[in-house]
Write a protein that holds these residues in place. Structure first.
Motif, PDB file in Angstrom:
ATOM      1  N   ASN A 122      19.346  43.454  97.718  1.00  0.00           N
ATOM      2  CA  ASN A 122      19.463  43.923  99.869  1.00  0.00           C
ATOM      3  C   ASN A 122      20.828  44.596  99.740  1.00  0.00           C
ATOM      4  OD1 ASN A 122      16.883  43.820  99.514  1.00  0.00           O
ATOM      5  ND2 ASN A 122      16.795  41.903 101.238  1.00  0.00           N
ATOM      6  N   ARG A 123      21.826  43.213  98.888  1.00  0.00           N
ATOM      7  CA  ARG A 123      23.141  43.669  99.396  1.00  0.00           C
ATOM      8  C   ARG A 123      24.017  44.289  98.577  1.00  0.00           C
ATOM      9  NH1 ARG A 123      27.803  39.056  98.001  1.00  0.00           N
ATOM     10  NH2 ARG A 123      29.240  39.959  98.665  1.00  0.00           N
ATOM     11  N   HIS A 124      23.021  45.054  97.077  1.00  0.00           N
ATOM     12  CA  HIS A 124      24.063  45.759  95.985  1.00  0.00           C
ATOM     13  C   HIS A 124      23.281  47.266  95.805  1.00  0.00           C
ATOM     14  CE1 HIS A 124      27.019  42.367  94.841  1.00  0.00           C
ATOM     15  NE2 HIS A 124      25.655  41.723  94.964  1.00  0.00           N
ATOM     16  N   PHE A 125      21.925  47.335  96.788  1.00  0.00           N
ATOM     17  CA  PHE A 125      21.295  48.991  96.105  1.00  0.00           C
ATOM     18  C   PHE A 125      20.826  49.112  97.663  1.00  0.00           C
ATOM     19  CE2 PHE A 125      20.951  46.198  92.739  1.00  0.00           C
ATOM     20  CZ  PHE A 125      20.432  47.005  91.464  1.00  0.00           C
ATOM     21  N   TYR A 126      21.184  50.593  97.475  1.00  0.00           N
ATOM     22  CA  TYR A 126      20.799  51.121  97.891  1.00  0.00           C
ATOM     23  C   TYR A 126      19.028  51.920  98.305  1.00  0.00           C
ATOM     24  CZ  TYR A 126      24.979  53.859  98.825  1.00  0.00           C
ATOM     25  OH  TYR A 126      26.721  54.012  98.956  1.00  0.00           O
ATOM     26  N   GLY A 127      17.636  51.015  98.929  1.00  0.00           N
ATOM     27  CA  GLY A 127      16.799  51.619  98.926  1.00  0.00           C
ATOM     28  C   GLY A 127      16.039  53.029  99.623  1.00  0.00           C
ATOM     29  N   PHE A 128      15.114  53.574  98.294  1.00  0.00           N
ATOM     30  CA  PHE A 128      14.318  54.188  98.673  1.00  0.00           C
ATOM     31  C   PHE A 128      12.424  53.966  99.293  1.00  0.00           C
ATOM     32  CE2 PHE A 128      18.432  56.975  97.924  1.00  0.00           C
ATOM     33  CZ  PHE A 128      18.088  57.094  99.260  1.00  0.00           C
ATOM     34  N   GLU A 129      11.498  53.766  99.864  1.00  0.00           N
ATOM     35  CA  GLU A 129      10.916  53.725  99.937  1.00  0.00           C
ATOM     36  C   GLU A 129       9.966  55.375 100.037  1.00  0.00           C
ATOM     37  OE1 GLU A 129       8.658  51.262  99.416  1.00  0.00           O
ATOM     38  OE2 GLU A 129       9.417  48.761 100.077  1.00  0.00           O
ATOM     39  N   CYS A 130       8.706  55.022  98.827  1.00  0.00           N
ATOM     40  CA  CYS A 130       7.759  56.326  98.460  1.00  0.00           C
ATOM     41  C   CYS A 130       6.776  56.387  98.695  1.00  0.00           C
ATOM     42  CB  CYS A 130       8.142  56.173  97.390  1.00  0.00           C
ATOM     43  SG  CYS A 130       9.435  56.746  95.954  1.00  0.00           S
ATOM     44  N   GLU A 131       6.595  56.855  99.946  1.00  0.00           N
ATOM     45  CA  GLU A 131       4.531  57.148 100.301  1.00  0.00           C
ATOM     46  C   GLU A 131       3.683  57.104  98.975  1.00  0.00           C
ATOM     47  OE1 GLU A 131       1.331  59.625 103.501  1.00  0.00           O
ATOM     48  OE2 GLU A 131       3.864  60.283 102.993  1.00  0.00           O
ATOM     49  N   ASN A 132       3.216  56.338  98.938  1.00  0.00           N
ATOM     50  CA  ASN A 132       1.999  56.043  97.465  1.00  0.00           C
ATOM     51  C   ASN A 132       0.771  54.850  97.935  1.00  0.00           C
ATOM     52  OD1 ASN A 132       1.617  55.129  94.500  1.00  0.00           O
ATOM     53  ND2 ASN A 132       1.963  57.927  94.985  1.00  0.00           N
ATOM     54  N   LEU A 133       0.420  54.895  97.951  1.00  0.00           N
ATOM     55  CA  LEU A 133      -0.900  54.069  97.786  1.00  0.00           C
ATOM     56  C   LEU A 133      -0.367  53.213  96.696  1.00  0.00           C
ATOM     57  CD1 LEU A 133      -3.834  55.290  99.037  1.00  0.00           C
ATOM     58  CD2 LEU A 133      -2.933  54.728 100.354  1.00  0.00           C
ATOM     59  N   GLY A 134       0.096  53.287  95.384  1.00  0.00           N
ATOM     60  CA  GLY A 134       0.622  52.462  94.463  1.00  0.00           C
ATOM     61  C   GLY A 134      -1.102  52.278  93.358  1.00  0.00           C
ATOM     62  N   ASP A 135      -1.801  52.603  93.687  1.00  0.00           N
ATOM     63  CA  ASP A 135      -2.734  52.112  92.831  1.00  0.00           C
ATOM     64  C   ASP A 135      -3.238  52.720  91.816  1.00  0.00           C
ATOM     65  OD1 ASP A 135      -3.382  54.589  93.465  1.00  0.00           O
ATOM     66  OD2 ASP A 135      -5.465  53.226  94.747  1.00  0.00           O
ATOM     67  N   GLY A 136      -1.755  53.649  91.181  1.00  0.00           N
ATOM     68  CA  GLY A 136      -1.952  54.019  89.666  1.00  0.00           C
ATOM     69  C   GLY A 136      -3.007  55.330  89.806  1.00  0.00           C
ATOM     70  N   GLN A 137      -3.221  56.129  91.343  1.00  0.00           N
ATOM     71  CA  GLN A 137      -4.560  56.727  90.994  1.00  0.00           C
ATOM     72  C   GLN A 137      -3.968  57.612  92.359  1.00  0.00           C
ATOM     73  OE1 GLN A 137      -7.428  57.319  89.333  1.00  0.00           O
ATOM     74  NE2 GLN A 137      -6.667  55.180  88.591  1.00  0.00           N
ATOM     75  N   ASP A 138      -2.670  57.044  93.420  1.00  0.00           N
ATOM     76  CA  ASP A 138      -2.740  58.026  93.654  1.00  0.00           C
ATOM     77  C   ASP A 138      -1.521  59.294  93.560  1.00  0.00           C
ATOM     78  OD1 ASP A 138      -2.202  58.695  96.512  1.00  0.00           O
ATOM     79  OD2 ASP A 138      -0.749  57.786  97.685  1.00  0.00           O
ATOM     80  N   PRO A 139      -2.066  60.928  93.774  1.00  0.00           N
ATOM     81  CA  PRO A 139      -0.775  61.286  92.803  1.00  0.00           C
ATOM     82  C   PRO A 139       0.587  61.520  93.700  1.00  0.00           C
ATOM     83  CG  PRO A 139      -1.641  62.818  95.089  1.00  0.00           C
ATOM     84  CD  PRO A 139      -2.664  61.355  94.638  1.00  0.00           C
ATOM     85  N   TRP A 140       1.366  61.831  93.142  1.00  0.00           N
ATOM     86  CA  TRP A 140       2.657  62.243  93.427  1.00  0.00           C
ATOM     87  C   TRP A 140       3.307  63.073  92.347  1.00  0.00           C
ATOM     88  CZ3 TRP A 140       6.504  58.108  94.881  1.00  0.00           C
ATOM     89  CH2 TRP A 140       5.254  56.908  94.463  1.00  0.00           C
ATOM     90  N   PRO A 141       3.030  64.104  94.270  1.00  0.00           N
ATOM     91  CA  PRO A 141       3.538  66.100  93.737  1.00  0.00           C
ATOM     92  C   PRO A 141       4.444  66.122  93.686  1.00  0.00           C
ATOM     93  CG  PRO A 141       2.318  65.155  96.326  1.00  0.00           C
ATOM     94  CD  PRO A 141       2.694  64.059  95.917  1.00  0.00           C
ATOM     95  N   GLU A 142       4.505  67.149  93.458  1.00  0.00           N
ATOM     96  CA  GLU A 142       5.986  67.337  92.494  1.00  0.00           C
ATOM     97  C   GLU A 142       7.763  67.203  94.112  1.00  0.00           C
ATOM     98  OE1 GLU A 142       9.313  68.450  90.554  1.00  0.00           O
ATOM     99  OE2 GLU A 142       7.434  67.678  90.053  1.00  0.00           O
ATOM    100  N   ALA A 143       7.103  67.432  94.671  1.00  0.00           N
ATOM    101  CA  ALA A 143       7.853  67.937  95.733  1.00  0.00           C
ATOM    102  C   ALA A 143       8.733  66.631  96.524  1.00  0.00           C
ATOM    103  CB  ALA A 143       7.245  68.788  97.173  1.00  0.00           C
ATOM    104  N   GLN A 144       7.773  65.347  96.095  1.00  0.00           N
ATOM    105  CA  GLN A 144       8.017  63.656  96.285  1.00  0.00           C
ATOM    106  C   GLN A 144       8.508  63.531  94.947  1.00  0.00           C
ATOM    107  OE1 GLN A 144       4.654  61.400  96.787  1.00  0.00           O
ATOM    108  NE2 GLN A 144       5.732  59.813  98.240  1.00  0.00           N
ATOM    109  N   LEU A 145       8.337  63.736  93.997  1.00  0.00           N
ATOM    110  CA  LEU A 145       8.975  63.775  92.764  1.00  0.00           C
ATOM    111  C   LEU A 145      11.026  64.295  92.472  1.00  0.00           C
ATOM    112  CD1 LEU A 145       6.389  63.736  90.085  1.00  0.00           C
ATOM    113  CD2 LEU A 145       7.611  61.609  91.008  1.00  0.00           C
ATOM    114  N   ASP A 146      10.571  65.814  93.631  1.00  0.00           N
ATOM    115  CA  ASP A 146      11.793  65.863  93.489  1.00  0.00           C
ATOM    116  C   ASP A 146      12.859  66.068  94.165  1.00  0.00           C
ATOM    117  OD1 ASP A 146      13.703  68.724  92.653  1.00  0.00           O
ATOM    118  OD2 ASP A 146      13.385  69.130  95.181  1.00  0.00           O
ATOM    119  N   THR A 147      11.581  65.095  95.793  1.00  0.00           N
ATOM    120  CA  THR A 147      12.937  64.644  97.026  1.00  0.00           C
ATOM    121  C   THR A 147      13.274  63.344  95.887  1.00  0.00           C
ATOM    122  OG1 THR A 147      11.996  65.692  98.303  1.00  0.00           O
ATOM    123  CG2 THR A 147      12.972  63.980  99.092  1.00  0.00           C
TER     124      THR A 147
END
Length: 196
Positions: A122-147
């Motif tokens: 927590n001291r050393h990294f900038y952190g970005f949380e990305c909206e996804n269920l994390g089940d390997g099935q929920d898609p990652w839209p290109e707009a999200q990957l681009d950001t």
């Protein structure tokens, strides 16, 4: 060794990379700095949220959970590609991870296996949380990957880092699987192309 950029500069570099940024409440001063230092910073960490729905995801990442107070990251990257700033400073996102991984991030060399939890991320990294269920099935839209690509590149560009300064939570802390659904090596290649 790098000092964290100011909140205003962080906003500027994200916008300068062409990201649609949403500022959430008192994000500039919402942090966990009272429990420990933030900085020096050495890299960017990418996560998935295990949530669905942008408003709910942003609220959780800003406020946290019982036993894990927010902010849980600096920015939430929605499926739409919008980036919601929820905190700035120390955030509860990385937890304890591997000191060998941190050394590799600092040196911008290949990552070793993460097999220890002995260093405060927590001291050393900038952190970005990305909206996804994390089940390997929920898609990652290109707009999200681009950001994700743009946000990581923006921070790296500011600090003079290359894409090896960007890691996934799964590469930092044993037992973590996030982000699940895309390859961090592929994302690092995208980031490096953007930096070039």
């Amino acid at each position: 060794m790098a000092s964290p950029m100011s909140a205003s500069r962080f906003l500027d570099v994200l916008r300068g990379e062409g990201i649609g940024v949403v500022q959430v409440g008192d994000w500039r001063t919402h942090n966990r700095n009272h429990v420990g230092p933030w900085g020096p910073v050495h890299g960017v960490m990418i996560h998935h949220t295990v949530t669905s729905g942008t408003a709910k995801t942003v609220r959780i990442c800003r406020d946290g959970y019982p036993g894990l107070p927010g902010p849980l990251c600096h920015g939430v990257i929605a499926k739409s590609g919008s980036l919601h700033l929820v905190g700035y400073g120390r955030a509860n996102h990385a937890g304890l991870g591997d000191d060998d991984v941190l050394r590799a991030v600092i040196a911008e060399t290949a990552l070793p296996p993460d097999n220890e939890s002995n260093t405060d991320g927590n001291r050393h990294f900038y952190g970005f949380e990305c909206e996804n269920l994390g089940d390997g099935q929920d898609p990652w839209p290109e707009a999200q990957l681009d950001t994700i690509e743009r946000a990581a590149a923006a921070v790296c560009r500011h600090h003079g880092w290359n894409s090896r300064s960007v890691i996934g939570h799964l590469e930092w802390q044993p037992g973590k699987i996030d982000p699940r659904g895309f390859s961090m090596n592929t994302m690092r290649a995208r980031i490096q192309d953007r930096l070039a």
